[in-house]
Every structure is written in C-alpha cells, then in structure tokens.
Design an enzyme around this catalytic site. Structure first.
Site, PDB file in Angstrom:
ATOM      1  N   ARG A  58     -34.099  25.416  32.531  1.00 18.15           N
ATOM      2  CA  ARG A  58     -35.429  25.995  32.328  1.00 18.15           C
ATOM      3  C   ARG A  58     -36.546  25.088  32.827  1.00 18.15           C
ATOM      4  NH1 ARG A  58     -35.798  28.600  26.490  1.00 18.15           N
ATOM      5  NH2 ARG A  58     -35.232  26.488  25.944  1.00 18.15           N
ATOM      6  N   GLU A  95     -28.896  18.124  20.877  1.00 20.82           N
ATOM      7  CA  GLU A  95     -28.947  18.658  19.518  1.00 20.82           C
ATOM      8  C   GLU A  95     -27.609  19.234  19.052  1.00 20.82           C
ATOM      9  OE1 GLU A  95     -31.636  21.932  17.085  1.00 20.82           O
ATOM     10  OE2 GLU A  95     -32.019  21.562  19.182  1.00 20.82           O
TER      11      GLU A  95
END
Length: 170
Positions: A58, A95
């Site tokens: 992205r 994460e």
C-alpha cells in the site's frame, strides 16, 4: 481536511484480534484522495529528496505521486522474492508475524536523500527494516512518512532518530 471518516476498521483481519485500518474508502473518494496526497506532500516541505521509497504494497499508492511532485526517483521495497534483479534484504517482525523485505542493490546511490512512505506505522518493524536497507546502500533517510500511525503499538520507538511525518494517529 479530516481524513478519519475515510478510514474503515475491519476487525479480526488478517487474523483474530487485529483491527485493520482500511484506506480504500479514502482512495475511492477523488477529493479525499487528492487532499491526502497534498497533505503527505506538505509533510516534506523544504526537504531535499532524491528518492522516494514505497513499501509493499500500500506504500505504492502515494509514493510514486510524492516522487513525481518532488522531482525524485521512485523505488519499490518489496516482500522477499518479488524483485527481478540483485537485491539486498532485511528481516523484521510485524504486528502479526515475521517477514523479509528486499530492495534492488542499485536502487540507491551513496549520499541519496531518501523519503520512506508507507500507509501505516504499526509495530515499526517494517519501517525499521526499510531504514536499514537505505543505510546498507549508503543512503540517508530524510523522513519516514505515513498516512496512519497506530500509536498504541509504539512503532515510532523502532524508528526513533529518524524524522517522522503522519497524517492520522489512532
């Protein structure tokens, strides 16, 4: 412009317990998309930048536009195995797992001033890995730019010492 209304939360994606910040509502709105690009560009005011890195995937959305507006080259940093030429790699934690990023070995010249752009700063592992790649190739990180920072994950700690620009914080 307030960009928060254009960010959608997707719970339990890509795995249970993770709340994904979906930027596609911002991207599909022409005015919000344009204003976000202008705001990201504004975070780089008065900086000399030779190259802009877009981080897979992205980060590829705004980074080429930033490069064009800044008169800089655009570089992709991709997940392992996606680049066709000789690469330099760096592993990192994120994460919800681990990964490896790669950059073409000839993408940055010694002394290049580099802006790193990604959509989200979460745990900071990806950004830290990209900073290391830039420095391995002899470049200087001028700033790390993000559309969103998830402050509760303390990712900025991993890029402490590098200037940071962010449009939205959660």
């Amino acid at each position: 412009m307030d960009f928060a209304p254009y960010i959608r939360d997707i719970e339990d994606f890509p795995k249970p317990g993770v709340v994904f910040k979906d930027i596609t509502p911002l991207l599909k709105d022409p005015r919000a998309f344009q204003k976000a690009g202008e705001a990201l560009l504004g975070l780089t005011a008065n900086m000399k930048i030779d190259k802009v890195i877009g981080v897979d995937s992205r980060g590829f959305i705004f980074a080429p536009m930033l490069a064009e507006k800044l008169g800089a080259g655009f570089i992709t940093v991709r997940k392992s195995g996606k680049l066709p030429f000789h690469t330099v790699s760096e592993s990192y934690n994120l994460e919800y797992g681990k990964g490896t990023l790669e950059i073409h070995s000839d993408a940055i010249e010694k002394g290049d001033k580099v802006l790193i752009h990604d959509d989200v700063l979460a745990t900071g592992g990806t950004a830290q890995a990209v900073c290391k790649l830039v420095e391995k190739l002899g470049g200087e990180v001028v700033q790390c730019n993000f559309l969103i920072e998830l402050t509760f994950l303390n990712g900025a700690d991993k890029i402490n010492g590098y200037p940071k620009g962010v449009l939205l914080q959660y």
